[in-house]
Design an enzyme around this catalytic site. Structure first.
Site, PDB file in Angstrom:
ATOM      1  N   SER A 101      14.360  72.987  53.379  1.00  0.00           N
ATOM      2  CA  SER A 101      14.388  71.523  53.444  1.00  0.00           C
ATOM      3  C   SER A 101      15.769  70.987  53.092  1.00  0.00           C
ATOM      4  O   SER A 101      16.220  69.979  53.635  1.00  0.00           O
ATOM      5  CB  SER A 101      13.323  70.922  52.524  1.00  0.00           C
ATOM      6  OG  SER A 101      13.638  71.102  51.155  1.00  0.00           O
ATOM      7  N   LYS A 102      16.469  71.649  52.175  1.00  0.00           N
ATOM      8  CA  LYS A 102      17.813  71.216  51.794  1.00  0.00           C
ATOM      9  C   LYS A 102      18.825  71.526  52.900  1.00  0.00           C
ATOM     10  O   LYS A 102      19.746  70.730  53.158  1.00  0.00           O
ATOM     11  CB  LYS A 102      18.224  71.877  50.481  1.00  0.00           C
ATOM     12  CG  LYS A 102      17.516  71.316  49.263  1.00  0.00           C
ATOM     13  CD  LYS A 102      17.922  69.858  49.014  1.00  0.00           C
ATOM     14  CE  LYS A 102      17.478  69.366  47.664  1.00  0.00           C
ATOM     15  NZ  LYS A 102      17.986  68.009  47.354  1.00  0.00           N
ATOM     16  N   LEU A 112      10.656  77.186  51.335  1.00  0.00           N
ATOM     17  CA  LEU A 112      10.675  75.907  52.040  1.00  0.00           C
ATOM     18  C   LEU A 112      11.601  74.925  51.331  1.00  0.00           C
ATOM     19  O   LEU A 112      12.222  74.063  51.975  1.00  0.00           O
ATOM     20  CB  LEU A 112       9.267  75.329  52.131  1.00  0.00           C
ATOM     21  CG  LEU A 112       9.158  74.008  52.910  1.00  0.00           C
ATOM     22  CD1 LEU A 112       9.593  74.189  54.351  1.00  0.00           C
ATOM     23  CD2 LEU A 112       7.744  73.459  52.850  1.00  0.00           C
ATOM     24  N   TYR A 113      11.725  75.028  50.007  1.00  0.00           N
ATOM     25  CA  TYR A 113      12.660  74.178  49.283  1.00  0.00           C
ATOM     26  C   TYR A 113      14.063  74.355  49.836  1.00  0.00           C
ATOM     27  O   TYR A 113      14.748  73.381  50.168  1.00  0.00           O
ATOM     28  CB  TYR A 113      12.624  74.530  47.798  1.00  0.00           C
ATOM     29  CG  TYR A 113      13.754  73.919  46.999  1.00  0.00           C
ATOM     30  CD1 TYR A 113      13.889  72.545  46.888  1.00  0.00           C
ATOM     31  CD2 TYR A 113      14.688  74.723  46.346  1.00  0.00           C
ATOM     32  CE1 TYR A 113      14.924  71.973  46.158  1.00  0.00           C
ATOM     33  CE2 TYR A 113      15.729  74.169  45.611  1.00  0.00           C
ATOM     34  CZ  TYR A 113      15.843  72.798  45.524  1.00  0.00           C
ATOM     35  OH  TYR A 113      16.867  72.247  44.807  1.00  0.00           O
ATOM     36  N   ALA A 114      14.520  75.597  49.948  1.00  0.00           N
ATOM     37  CA  ALA A 114      15.851  75.865  50.480  1.00  0.00           C
ATOM     38  C   ALA A 114      15.967  75.388  51.920  1.00  0.00           C
ATOM     39  O   ALA A 114      16.973  74.775  52.319  1.00  0.00           O
ATOM     40  CB  ALA A 114      16.163  77.354  50.384  1.00  0.00           C
TER      41      ALA A 114
END
Length: 336
Positions: free
Chosen positions: A155-156, A151-153
């Site tokens: 979101s970016k 999810l980090y990737a």
């Protein structure tokens, strides 16, 4: 210049702010001091910046409605460098809402603030994690980023897409850059180099993923800051007003928007990084092999053609220089 830096108490935001202040610029630093890692370290970074009369600290969360808009109306920055985010690949498995709040809603609040208060150049921090499941190496900016593994990737990638739409609709000169494994003094305690250093000095074993064969395109923080500063001076032109700098350019055909890798293009094996750390510490590590965690990739490798064309150089500090510099800071800061 007047510069607004979001995430100024963070690792990269601190170094960038300190560099800007040393050059004589006025810096307004916004940080929310989240407890994702040691808040005392973040306070210490801001205290260092506060030694400069031209530094104006502001404490607040990105996603607070209207906060960024009011701040920009008051400060009227020439340039905004957006570094604040919920970081961490593995933490996104534990607390996904933090990424939606900071990276999506926080970025949205920033774009709305810039829309209402135009700037000379908006610069945004993204991540090499955006390349996700891509297997073609090196990672090129024009590669499709459609297979994020965390999810980090995701979101970016969503932040990049939102930035392009605002750039197109409101003619905001925008550069998004994808970082590759940044390290150095004042680093993040959740990163491998920091964790390994603490454990080796404490006589504890370290977990080594993929038997040390995983590779990362390590980027020393001062090289990264230099690249950001140079990119700040190269805002993307309006569509149709300038030619791309080469066939590898990501200059949008419909917006003053560009995406740039910031990395050295020289991947280093994890076991080689540990060897350099042991040499700097003067101690050997007990290494426990572990499989690669979910969301991690086996190798990162930045294509540097576009960065070279835009600023005339790429990050070049080798780990044999950068790791001892980190260790010297760590020993001084923690009395280790």
């Amino acid at each position: 210049m007047r510069v607004l830096v979001t995430g100024s108490a963070g690792f990269i935001g601190f170094h960038l702010s300190r560099s800007l202040l040393a050059e004589g610029h006025a810096v307004t630093g916004l940080d929310g001091f989240s407890d994702y890692y040691d808040v005392a370290l973040k306070r210490a970074r801001h205290a260092e910046l506060a030694r400069h009369a031209a530094f104006a600290p502001v404490e607040g969360r990105l996603e607070t409605p209207g906060l960024l808009r009011e701040l920009m109306e008051r400060v009227a920055p020439d340039i905004v460098v957006h570094l604040a985010a919920q970081a961490g690949v593995r933490y996104s498995l534990e607390n996904p809402r933090a990424y939606a709040d900071a990276n999506l809603m926080g970025s949205f609040e920033l774009f709305e603030a810039v829309r209402a208060n135009p700037v000379r150049h908006l610069l945004l921090a993204s991540t090499s994690s955006a390349y996700g499941g891509n297997t073609a190496l090196p990672f090129r900016e024009a590669d499709r980023a459609v297979s994020p593994l965390t999810l980090y990737a995701a979101s970016k990638i969503a932040m990049e897409a939102m930035a392009h739409s605002y750039s197109h609709l409101f003619a905001i000169p925008t550069t998004a850059f994808r970082f590759f494994t940044v390290y150095g003094p004042w680093g993040r305690p959740d990163m491998a180099l920091f964790l390994f250093t603490r454990k080796i000095l404490a006589g504890e074993p370290i977990e080594v993923f993929s038997g040390g064969s995983a590779e990362r395109d390590f980027t020393y923080v001062s090289d990264l800051v230099d690249a950001i500063r140079r990119l700040a001076e190269v805002p993307p032109p309006l569509p149709g007003t300038a030619a791309p700098v080469g066939p590898f350019d990501t200059l949008s055909a419909s917006a003053p928007y560009r995406l740039v890798n910031i990395g050295g293009g020289r991947p280093v094996r994890l076991d080689a990084m540990i060897d350099a750390l042991e040499a700097a510490l003067g101690r050997r590590a007990e290494r426990i092999p572990k499989p690669l965690p979910p969301g991690d990739v086996a190798r990162t490798h930045a294509s540097t053609e576009l960065l070279q064309a835009l600023i005339g150089r790429v990050p070049e500090t080798p780990i044999e220089t950068g790791i001892p510099a980190f260790v010297a800071w760590y020993r001084a800061y923690y009395g280790a």
